[in-house]
Every structure is written in structure tokens, then in C-alpha cells.
Scaffold this active site. Structure first.
Site, PDB file in Angstrom:
ATOM      1  N   HIS A  45     -29.820  45.539 -23.300  1.00  0.00           N
ATOM      2  CA  HIS A  45     -29.170  44.747 -22.254  1.00  0.00           C
ATOM      3  C   HIS A  45     -28.048  43.892 -22.833  1.00  0.00           C
ATOM      4  O   HIS A  45     -27.648  42.902 -22.227  1.00  0.00           O
ATOM      5  CB  HIS A  45     -30.222  43.885 -21.545  1.00  0.00           C
ATOM      6  CG  HIS A  45     -31.331  44.727 -21.000  1.00  0.00           C
ATOM      7  ND1 HIS A  45     -31.321  45.248 -19.731  1.00  0.00           N
ATOM      8  CD2 HIS A  45     -32.467  45.212 -21.591  1.00  0.00           C
ATOM      9  CE1 HIS A  45     -32.409  45.996 -19.544  1.00  0.00           C
ATOM     10  NE2 HIS A  45     -33.110  45.986 -20.667  1.00  0.00           N
ATOM     11  N   GLU A  72     -24.127  43.962 -48.837  1.00  0.00           N
ATOM     12  CA  GLU A  72     -23.833  43.379 -50.144  1.00  0.00           C
ATOM     13  C   GLU A  72     -23.867  44.452 -51.241  1.00  0.00           C
ATOM     14  O   GLU A  72     -23.171  44.349 -52.249  1.00  0.00           O
ATOM     15  CB  GLU A  72     -24.826  42.255 -50.462  1.00  0.00           C
ATOM     16  CG  GLU A  72     -24.286  41.262 -51.477  1.00  0.00           C
ATOM     17  CD  GLU A  72     -25.065  39.955 -51.520  1.00  0.00           C
ATOM     18  OE1 GLU A  72     -24.727  39.038 -50.754  1.00  0.00           O
ATOM     19  OE2 GLU A  72     -26.006  39.848 -52.314  1.00  0.00           O
ATOM     20  N   LYS A 126     -18.060  31.141 -53.902  1.00  0.00           N
ATOM     21  CA  LYS A 126     -18.946  30.180 -54.573  1.00  0.00           C
ATOM     22  C   LYS A 126     -18.125  29.257 -55.466  1.00  0.00           C
ATOM     23  O   LYS A 126     -18.351  28.051 -55.519  1.00  0.00           O
ATOM     24  CB  LYS A 126     -19.962  30.917 -55.455  1.00  0.00           C
ATOM     25  CG  LYS A 126     -21.111  31.531 -54.717  1.00  0.00           C
ATOM     26  CD  LYS A 126     -22.151  32.020 -55.719  1.00  0.00           C
ATOM     27  CE  LYS A 126     -23.268  32.786 -55.054  1.00  0.00           C
ATOM     28  NZ  LYS A 126     -24.224  33.352 -56.005  1.00  0.00           N
TER      29      LYS A 126
HETATM   30  O1  PA5 Z   1     -29.018  39.819 -53.158  1.00  0.00           O
HETATM   31  C1  PA5 Z   1     -28.540  38.944 -53.850  1.00  0.00           C
HETATM   32  O2  PA5 Z   1     -28.377  39.066 -55.074  1.00  0.00           O
HETATM   33  C2  PA5 Z   1     -28.132  37.624 -53.233  1.00  0.00           C
HETATM   34  O3  PA5 Z   1     -28.238  37.664 -51.851  1.00  0.00           O
HETATM   35  C3  PA5 Z   1     -28.993  36.500 -53.762  1.00  0.00           C
HETATM   36  O4  PA5 Z   1     -30.337  36.742 -53.445  1.00  0.00           O
HETATM   37  C4  PA5 Z   1     -28.557  35.160 -53.170  1.00  0.00           C
HETATM   38  O5  PA5 Z   1     -27.198  34.925 -53.431  1.00  0.00           O
HETATM   39  C5  PA5 Z   1     -29.387  34.026 -53.747  1.00  0.00           C
HETATM   40  O6  PA5 Z   1     -29.271  34.019 -55.132  1.00  0.00           O
HETATM   41  P1  PA5 Z   1     -30.257  33.205 -56.042  1.00  0.00           P
HETATM   42  O7  PA5 Z   1     -31.611  33.810 -55.915  1.00  0.00           O
HETATM   43  O8  PA5 Z   1     -29.704  33.341 -57.411  1.00  0.00           O
HETATM   44  O9  PA5 Z   1     -30.230  31.786 -55.560  1.00  0.00           O
END
Ligand code: PA5
Length: 445
Positions: free
Chosen positions: A307, A278, A420
Site C-alpha cells: 500500500h 556498503e 568520518k
Molecule cells: O559494516 C561495517 O564495517 C560498519 O557498518 C561498522 O559496523 C560501523 O561503521 C561501526 O563500526 P565500529 O564497530 O568500528 O564502531
């Protein structure tokens, strides 16, 4: 100690795919030092999302977390409602170091059957629900919160409020005002800390306090990683591992395998994959130019995946850099007994399980090197809170250094937004009607 063994990336060991480390380090010294200085300089600017650097220094928040945990001695089950960065760190550390007696449950998906199964198992009087969402708007987490809140209220009446604790942004989002209106206890996700960098703040520490993890030492380990990330290049472990990733990505190693030799670390690859992918998979650089950066992180666990995946790692395409994590000492060990009639196994008799685990890790790393597959190993003195905190923060620093080397913002995630928005449209959220219409014309409903 957390150490780097890079023998299996060197040309003399793996041939043409390898590197000459001293000259690579010298050639990149200026760039890495500039990256280090830029990160440390920018950390006080909230817009840079480098707040995770200072979080391990925040012992006051940790004390509040520990006080809260002590006051909830009645809790037998803690349910974490969170997804991505709001769940994976605590899950990884709890699996590695959790001692109980509180059972932790992570609801990070919206598949109904597992949620129902959990609800049927839980005893509401003994359950605390920690809803964790920085934005306070993530559909999966909010849906789970609505369900758990109703479940608690139906069974406990007004007392449901004693059974919820909220972790969210101090000002943004809908959860904070809701928690205030209902009088629910709250903890902060600091504004300059993104989800995947949040394991040392209450996103991670609150559930981990219930799991009985030694949080003082977890944060002390993270501070040790900070110390290294500030050091000169020859002692700067994250700058060095970032350079390895950079060099091998340039050589076509587009896949990064993260493979701890430890069942206790089984969720750590999930956390790493999210952190890495990410943060570093980006279409544009900081100047807005199209760049398409990123290497794909892949999970594996040793010895289990010897394995399953190691055949591919050894004989498949030369497109991987493999990062092993190996423990130098076990917390406890078990002797493999001798059994009459099974003398064919006498090479195992009297040896310890840890010795076998260690031999398998070394053997696999060497076998990969023999096939010209670059791999390096991070060794941890042992699996405890201090070393795990150090490793987590090290990997966050490595990610930040790579962002600098690739001139991208490692702290945003524009690529997940559109999905989203489509979800909101498909679920009929107010304000998304025209997108819903657009989706219908594209055959999605
Ligand atoms: O690393 C990130 O920013 C994302 O993975 C968020 O943690 C995830 O989308 C969850 O977001 P939120 O804490 O706003 O619900």
C-alpha cells in the site's frame, strides 16, 4: 529448508526482461565455481576479512556468551551502544525471535532527545550497557558510551563497572585497553570479521542471548548456509542468487528491493541494505581500476508496503529486481471470524490470517511478473532461529559471491571514511586542525 523460487525471473513468465536460467547457469558455471573456490581458499588469510565463514563453528565463544548471560540474571534492560554492523544484525534477529524478559534498546544515533528519553525510562540497577565497536573509535558509539558511563557512575558510584560489557577488537582501538584498565568484561569482534558480517559473533550473540534467542540453532542454520556455499553449483544457493543479481544488474536492474512478508522480519531489510550497499557500492576494483559497481538496495515489508511502494514496483521504471522472503508456515495462526451483517467480506470468513498473508505475497509476486518486473522469492520453512541463521549467512555469502563476480573488495568501506574525517575536523578532534581549516575555506563549519 531455505528455497529459491525463480519462476518470476524467467523469460517465459516475464517476457523480454527475463532470463533463460539453465543456460545462464551453464554460461557462468566456471566463473561461479572459481569464485566459490577463491573465497574458501582465501578464508584463512585475516587480511581477506572472511572470518565470518568460520564464526558459526566457534561454539566455545558461544558457551562463554551464554555463561555471561546466565551470570547476569538481574538484567531487565540491555542497552546496545553500536551503529551499522555493530547494531543492525542483533536488532533484526531480536525483533524476529526475541522472547524477553530482558528489554533490548539500540542506541544507534546521536540525536539527543531519544537518548534522553531512554535514560529517563531506565532503572540503572537493572540496566546493562553493551558498548559494541570493533574500531573503538566510532564517534556516535563513543559519545553514547561517554553519556551512559557517566549516567551509571552518577547513580551507582563504583558499581557502574558491573553494568558495562565491552565488545571490541582483541587488540586494536581504545576500548580494549580502557576495558582492561577498568576491569570491565569484554568480548571479541574477531579481527577478520567486519561489522556487517558480525551477527554470529558476540556483536550479535551477546545481545541476542539476553533476548532469549536460541543461539545454538541460529549458528547451526548459518553452518547450513556454509555447507551450501561450498556445494556444487546446482546446490549452491548463494552462488545462484548472486548470479541472479549479477545478470539483472547487467540488464539495467540497478535497484534491489528486499521485501520480507513478515512484520517480525521488519528490521531485516535494514540489515540487508547495509550489508549490500556498503559491501558492493565501490568505485574501484581489486586492481585499482575505476569501476563504479553497485546496485541500490531498498527496504520494503509485505503486506504493508503493498500500500506504499508496489504501485511503483509494478508500473514504474523497469530498473528493479525484487527479492521477496516468504514463510511457508506460521508459528501460530488466527482465524478470521464471520460476522453477520458483513457478508460482503465472506471470502475472508473462516480463513486464517496466514492464508491471507500467503495469498497476498503470491498475488503481488505474480502481478509484478505480469508487468514484466523480475522478482524472486526465498522461502523459509518457518521463522525460527535455524532458518533465520541460515538466511543471514546465505545473504552474507551472496554478497561475497557478488564481490567476486564484480572483482571488488566487498569487505572494506573506503567511501565512508571521508565523512568520518570531516566530522572529526568539525568536532575539533586533535590532529585534524588542517582539515578543519580546509573545511572553513570551503564554507563548512
Ligand atoms: O559494516 C561495517 O564495517 C560498519 O557498518 C561498522 O559496523 C560501523 O561503521 C561501526 O563500526 P565500529 O564497530 O568500528 O564502531
Amino acid at each position: 529448508m531455505l528455497r529459491l523460487d525463480l519462476a518470476n525471473v524467467l523469460s517465459e513468465r516475464i517476457g523480454p526482461k527475463g532470463i533463460d536460467w539453465p543456460s545462464a547457469l551453464a554460461a557462468h558455471a566456471q566463473r561461479l565455481e572459481a569464485a566459490r573456490d577463491a573465497l574458501w581458499q582465501r578464508k584463512s588469510d585475516p587480511a581477506e576479512f572472511l572470518g565470518w565463514i568460520d564464526v558459526p563453528e566457534d561454539t566455545e565463544t558461544l558457551r562463554r556468551v551464554l555463561r555471561f548471560r546466565e551470570a547476569q540474571a538481574w538484567v531487565e534492560d540491555l542497552v546496545v551502544l553500536g551503529i551499522g554492523g555493530s547494531a543492525l544484525g542483533a536488532q533484526a534477529v531480536a525483533a524476529a525471535l526475541g522472547k524477553g524478559p530482558v528489554r533490548l534498546h539500540f542506541v544507534d544515533n546521536v540525536e539527543p532527545e531519544p537518548i534522553l528519553e531512554l535514560l529517563r525510562k531506565l532503572e540503572p540497577h537493572k540496566t546493562l550497557v553493551n558498548v559494541i565497536s570493533k574500531s573503538g573509535s566510532t564517534a556516535e558509539t563513543m559519545a553514547a558510551f561517554l553519556a551512559f558511563r557517566r549516567w551509571l557512575e552518577d547513580r551507582l558510584g563504583p558499581d557502574w563497572k558491573r553494568h558495562v560489557v565491552v565488545t571490541t577488537d582483541p587488540v586494536k582501538g581504545i576500548l580494549r585497553p580502557y576495558a582492561q584498565a577498568e576491569g570491565l568484561p569484554t568480548f571479541e569482534v574477531p579481527p577478520a570479521v567486519g561489522g556487517r558480517f558480525s551477527v554470529t559473533c558476540p556483536v550479535g550473540t551477546l545481545p541476542l542471548a539476553f533476548a532469549g534467542v536460541d543461539l545454538e540453532n541460529l549458528l547451526a542454520g548459518a553452518r547450513k548456509a556454509n555447507e551450501q556455499a561450498r556445494a556444487a553449483l546446482e546446490h549452491n544457493l548463494p552462488a545462484q542468487t548472486a548470479l541472479l543479481h549479477h545478470l539483472f544488474s547487467q540488464k539495467g536492474q540497478n535497484i534491489v528491493v528486499f521485501m520480507p512478508y513478515s512484520t517480525r522480519l521488519r528490521y531485516l531489510p535494514d540489515w540487508f541494505v547495509q550489508l549490500h550497499d556498503e559491501s558492493l557500492g565501490k568505485m574501484r576494483d581489486r586492481a585499482g581500476q575505476e569501476v563504479r559497481t553497485g546496485t541500490t538496495a531498498v527496504r520494503a515489508i509485505g503486506t504493508t508496503d503493498q500500500h506504499a511502494q508496489v504501485q511503483l514496483f509494478r508500473e514504474g521504471p523497469h530498473d528493479k529486481l525484487i527479492n521477496f522472503v516468504r514463510l511457508l508456515n506460521p508459528s501460530e495462526d488466527l482465524e478470521i471470524p464471520a460476522v453477520r451483517g458483513l457478508e460482503a467480506l465472506d471470502y475472508l470468513f473462516g480463513k486464517s490470517f496466514f492464508k491471507l498473508l500467503d495469498a497476498e505475497a503470491k498475488a503481488t509476486a505474480h502481478a509484478l511478473a505480469k508487468a514484466g518486473q523480475p522478482n524472486y522469492t526465498l522461502t523459509l520453512e518457518q521463522l525460527d532461529a535455524y532458518h533465520l541463521g541460515w538466511l543471514l549467512q546465505h545473504l552474507m555469502w551472496q554478497t561475497a559471491f557478488l564481490g567476486e563476480l564484480w572483482n571488488i573488495n566487498a569487505f572494506d568501506q573506503p567511501g565512508v571514511e571521508l565523512g568520518k574525517e570531516y566530522t572529526y575536523a568539525l568536532m575539533g578532534r586533535r590532529g585534524w586542525e588542517s582539515l578543519a581549516q580546509e573545511l572553513r575555506t570551503e564554507g563548512v563549519e
